[in-house]
Write a protein that holds these residues in place. Structure first.
Motif, PDB file in Angstrom:
ATOM      1  N   SER A 164     -82.449  61.569 -48.150  1.00  0.00           N
ATOM      2  CA  SER A 164     -82.660  62.956 -48.378  1.00  0.00           C
ATOM      3  C   SER A 164     -83.939  63.396 -49.152  1.00  0.00           C
ATOM      4  O   SER A 164     -84.124  64.481 -49.340  1.00  0.00           O
ATOM      5  N   GLU A 165     -84.605  62.243 -49.523  1.00  0.00           N
ATOM      6  CA  GLU A 165     -85.967  62.530 -50.352  1.00  0.00           C
ATOM      7  C   GLU A 165     -87.017  63.590 -49.784  1.00  0.00           C
ATOM      8  O   GLU A 165     -87.443  63.305 -48.625  1.00  0.00           O
ATOM      9  N   SER A 166     -87.236  64.649 -50.371  1.00  0.00           N
ATOM     10  CA  SER A 166     -88.154  65.648 -50.090  1.00  0.00           C
ATOM     11  C   SER A 166     -89.211  66.025 -50.957  1.00  0.00           C
ATOM     12  O   SER A 166     -90.164  66.624 -50.841  1.00  0.00           O
ATOM     13  N   THR A 167     -89.184  65.273 -52.146  1.00  0.00           N
ATOM     14  CA  THR A 167     -90.067  65.478 -53.081  1.00  0.00           C
ATOM     15  C   THR A 167     -91.038  64.167 -53.581  1.00  0.00           C
ATOM     16  O   THR A 167     -90.549  63.046 -53.295  1.00  0.00           O
ATOM     17  N   PHE A 168     -92.345  64.208 -53.859  1.00  0.00           N
ATOM     18  CA  PHE A 168     -93.025  63.225 -54.248  1.00  0.00           C
ATOM     19  C   PHE A 168     -93.901  63.613 -55.713  1.00  0.00           C
ATOM     20  O   PHE A 168     -94.214  64.730 -55.577  1.00  0.00           O
ATOM     21  N   LEU A 169     -94.432  62.529 -55.981  1.00  0.00           N
ATOM     22  CA  LEU A 169     -95.367  63.017 -57.327  1.00  0.00           C
ATOM     23  C   LEU A 169     -96.903  62.875 -56.826  1.00  0.00           C
ATOM     24  O   LEU A 169     -97.328  62.286 -56.173  1.00  0.00           O
ATOM     25  N   GLY A 170     -97.804  63.864 -57.478  1.00  0.00           N
ATOM     26  CA  GLY A 170     -99.243  63.939 -57.221  1.00  0.00           C
ATOM     27  C   GLY A 170    -100.115  63.808 -58.661  1.00  0.00           C
ATOM     28  O   GLY A 170     -99.700  64.374 -59.478  1.00  0.00           O
ATOM     29  N   ASN A 174    -107.430  65.951 -63.053  1.00  0.00           N
ATOM     30  CA  ASN A 174    -106.936  66.603 -64.526  1.00  0.00           C
ATOM     31  C   ASN A 174    -105.457  67.608 -64.094  1.00  0.00           C
ATOM     32  O   ASN A 174    -105.067  68.305 -64.761  1.00  0.00           O
ATOM     33  N   ARG A 175    -104.825  66.848 -63.118  1.00  0.00           N
ATOM     34  CA  ARG A 175    -103.645  67.262 -62.797  1.00  0.00           C
ATOM     35  C   ARG A 175    -102.393  66.257 -62.532  1.00  0.00           C
ATOM     36  O   ARG A 175    -102.661  65.245 -62.022  1.00  0.00           O
ATOM     37  N   LEU A 176    -101.189  66.734 -62.869  1.00  0.00           N
ATOM     38  CA  LEU A 176     -99.996  65.840 -62.777  1.00  0.00           C
ATOM     39  C   LEU A 176     -98.947  66.722 -62.352  1.00  0.00           C
ATOM     40  O   LEU A 176     -98.759  68.064 -62.826  1.00  0.00           O
ATOM     41  N   CYS A 177     -98.404  66.607 -60.989  1.00  0.00           N
ATOM     42  CA  CYS A 177     -97.327  67.429 -60.460  1.00  0.00           C
ATOM     43  C   CYS A 177     -96.253  66.860 -59.756  1.00  0.00           C
ATOM     44  O   CYS A 177     -96.363  65.525 -59.148  1.00  0.00           O
ATOM     45  N   GLN A 178     -95.430  67.563 -59.106  1.00  0.00           N
ATOM     46  CA  GLN A 178     -94.294  67.186 -58.128  1.00  0.00           C
ATOM     47  C   GLN A 178     -94.413  68.088 -56.868  1.00  0.00           C
ATOM     48  O   GLN A 178     -94.412  69.149 -57.084  1.00  0.00           O
ATOM     49  N   TRP A 179     -94.523  67.479 -55.691  1.00  0.00           N
ATOM     50  CA  TRP A 179     -94.737  68.190 -54.595  1.00  0.00           C
ATOM     51  C   TRP A 179     -93.288  68.430 -53.897  1.00  0.00           C
ATOM     52  O   TRP A 179     -92.695  67.324 -53.889  1.00  0.00           O
ATOM     53  N   ASP A 180     -93.000  69.434 -53.058  1.00  0.00           N
ATOM     54  CA  ASP A 180     -91.478  69.462 -52.375  1.00  0.00           C
ATOM     55  C   ASP A 180     -92.074  69.999 -50.999  1.00  0.00           C
ATOM     56  O   ASP A 180     -92.714  70.920 -50.681  1.00  0.00           O
ATOM     57  N   MET A 181     -91.396  69.417 -49.933  1.00  0.00           N
ATOM     58  CA  MET A 181     -91.730  69.628 -48.757  1.00  0.00           C
ATOM     59  C   MET A 181     -90.786  70.757 -48.158  1.00  0.00           C
ATOM     60  O   MET A 181     -90.828  71.217 -46.945  1.00  0.00           O
ATOM     61  N   ARG A 182     -89.965  71.199 -48.999  1.00  0.00           N
ATOM     62  CA  ARG A 182     -88.811  72.386 -48.650  1.00  0.00           C
ATOM     63  C   ARG A 182     -89.767  73.692 -49.214  1.00  0.00           C
ATOM     64  O   ARG A 182     -90.774  73.492 -50.162  1.00  0.00           O
ATOM     65  N   GLN A 203     -93.169  71.525 -60.143  1.00  0.00           N
ATOM     66  CA  GLN A 203     -93.397  71.453 -61.662  1.00  0.00           C
ATOM     67  C   GLN A 203     -94.664  70.498 -61.879  1.00  0.00           C
ATOM     68  O   GLN A 203     -95.122  69.945 -60.865  1.00  0.00           O
ATOM     69  N   GLY A 204     -95.265  70.888 -63.033  1.00  0.00           N
ATOM     70  CA  GLY A 204     -96.517  69.959 -63.173  1.00  0.00           C
ATOM     71  C   GLY A 204     -97.243  70.773 -64.238  1.00  0.00           C
ATOM     72  O   GLY A 204     -97.169  71.720 -64.755  1.00  0.00           O
ATOM     73  N   HIS A 205     -98.839  70.435 -64.435  1.00  0.00           N
ATOM     74  CA  HIS A 205     -99.595  70.904 -65.218  1.00  0.00           C
ATOM     75  C   HIS A 205    -101.047  70.564 -64.868  1.00  0.00           C
ATOM     76  O   HIS A 205    -101.318  69.523 -64.447  1.00  0.00           O
ATOM     77  N   GLN A 243     -96.527  67.824 -71.578  1.00  0.00           N
ATOM     78  CA  GLN A 243     -96.870  67.128 -72.888  1.00  0.00           C
ATOM     79  C   GLN A 243     -96.254  65.606 -72.929  1.00  0.00           C
ATOM     80  O   GLN A 243     -95.137  65.415 -72.525  1.00  0.00           O
ATOM     81  N   ALA A 244     -97.247  64.618 -73.008  1.00  0.00           N
ATOM     82  CA  ALA A 244     -96.813  63.389 -72.851  1.00  0.00           C
ATOM     83  C   ALA A 244     -95.935  63.098 -74.227  1.00  0.00           C
ATOM     84  O   ALA A 244     -95.957  63.629 -75.291  1.00  0.00           O
ATOM     85  N   LYS A 245     -94.903  62.334 -73.868  1.00  0.00           N
ATOM     86  CA  LYS A 245     -93.648  61.688 -74.899  1.00  0.00           C
ATOM     87  C   LYS A 245     -94.703  60.840 -75.922  1.00  0.00           C
ATOM     88  O   LYS A 245     -94.309  60.836 -76.967  1.00  0.00           O
TER      89      LYS A 245
END
Length: 395
Positions: A164-170, A174-182, A203-205, A243-245
């Protein structure tokens, strides 16, 4: 996506050419089981944990069967030239540099940077592996503006096995985010009525200029590690990409690659950060590899089962695949460290030497390990060949 009719499938019932390969014996510690010609121009390696693995080259996507001694060609290549029903469309001028398996390895994402020498891409193609056809071309977009990505990866180390995976990271400079195909309402987008569907930024920044992100990887629990051009290492939890932990200071080296581990981290480490270890070549091996060559393509053992830990890690430099015993690296009493002061380096490794520069080296999934080996086979791809190497149980 619904696959097309079963009789249109081109991945199954293919002739298995595993017996055409010539076994090549190596040392007692590293044994090369098989090496096969790969039609040249290999750009990327996508290992599967199920039946098949894939090589992306200048012609198209080649299919390999997974065995407990390595991968063996099935005699199938889906071409990029747009000439027949097995085509992936006209991609001859944009050979994909990145391949990502998703949805229980029934789909593959192919990312093709439009400018030679630069990794950043504005789109990626989604391929239905069962039919070998592109089902859509996705566009990276944020707030109505086209943006680029330099790399993509799965949400977790084992999520490519999730049907059921529909998301992946990008990741971009200068960007970090999660993409969704829905779409935003949680429904799969209707690609039939859209020229180029837009991935949903879940989500992302967007960081200020100067982050210079170079590479990233996810852990088994979804934590994220990012490496920057200045050598800084940032750790993000799966709940916040703003923000990085924890951040490790730069160690005087630019970061070009990270491997995925099964375990993540639970929060800020503060002054509890473990002392880092440098994995380095001896001066002689460094000279043989070439002064201007850098490590790339770092990967740990592929372990997804709870209770198991990674045993080895591999990185590539020039014609070398370099393998470290991860348990030795973590052991503070390891003999490499006895006479060292300050930041310590581990020089205990095994080398797989090829006759041309190596594109990528990766361990197969742990389920393909056999009883006489401490590790699943290592797959090593060069521009012209792909080989499978077994590690013996000798220490």
């Amino acid at each position: 996506m619904k696959p097309e009719a079963a009789d249109d499938s081109m991945w199954e019932d293919a002739e298995d050419h595993s017996l055409d390969s010539t076994p090549v014996r190596g040392s007692q510690e590293l044994m090369e089981e098989f090496e096969e010609a790969a039609n040249g121009g290999i750009q990327s390696l996508a290992l599967g944990a199920l039946d098949n693995s894939f090589l992306v080259n200048d012609l198209g996507v080649q299919v390999y069967r997974n065995h407990n001694r390595g991968i063996h060609g099935k005699g199938i290549c889906v071409k990029f030239d747009g000439g027949d029903s097995r085509s992936l469309g006209n991609m001859s001028n944009l050979t994909p540099k990145k391949a990502l398996l998703m949805r229980a390895e029934t789909n593959m994402m192919l990312m093709s940077p439009p400018n030679e020498g630069k990794p950043n891409a504005t789109r990626l193609k989604q391929v239905d592996i069962e039919t070998g056809k592109i089902v859509t071309e996705w566009k990276f977009e944020k707030d109505g503006t086209d943006i680029t990505m330099r790399d993509i990866t799965n949400d977790t180390k084992g999520s490519q096995l999730d049907p059921s995976e529909s998301t992946f990271l990008g990741l971009d400079d200068n960007r970090l985010c999660q993409w969704d195909m829905r779409d935003r309402k949680g429904m799969v987008q209707n690609i039939a009525t859209s020229d180029s569907p837009v991935l949903h930024w879940t989500q992302g920044h967007q960081f200020s200029r100067g982050a210079n992100f170079q590479c990233f990887a996810s852990t088994g629990d979804g934590s994220i590690v990012i490496g920057s051009l200045d050598g800084k290492i940032r750790l993000y939890s799966k709940t916040s990409m703003r923000q990085a932990k924890t951040a490790f200071p730069g160690l005087w080296f630019a970061n070009y690659s990270y491997g995925k581990t099964k375990t993540g981290f639970s929060g800020r480490m503060g002054n509890k950060i473990p002392a880092p270890r440098l994995l380095k070549l001896t001066p002689l091996d460094s000279h043989l590899a070439g002064n201007n060559n850098k490590f790339h393509g770092g990967h740990f053992s592929w372990v997804t089962e709870n209770g198991k830990q990674e045993r080895h890690l591999v990185a590539t430099v020039a014609k070398f695949s370099v393998i470290w015993d991860f348990r030795q690296v973590k052991n503070s009493a390891h003999e490499c460290y006895r006479n060292q002061q300050g930041l310590k380096s581990c020089y205990c490794y095994k080398i797989v030497l090829k006759d041309e520069s190596i594109v990528e080296s990766r361990f197969m999934h742990d389920k393909f390990a056999v009883s006489d080996s401490p590790e699943a086979p290592l797959v090593v791809a060069t521009p012209m060949k792909v080989g499978s190497i077994s590690l013996s149980g000798r220490r």
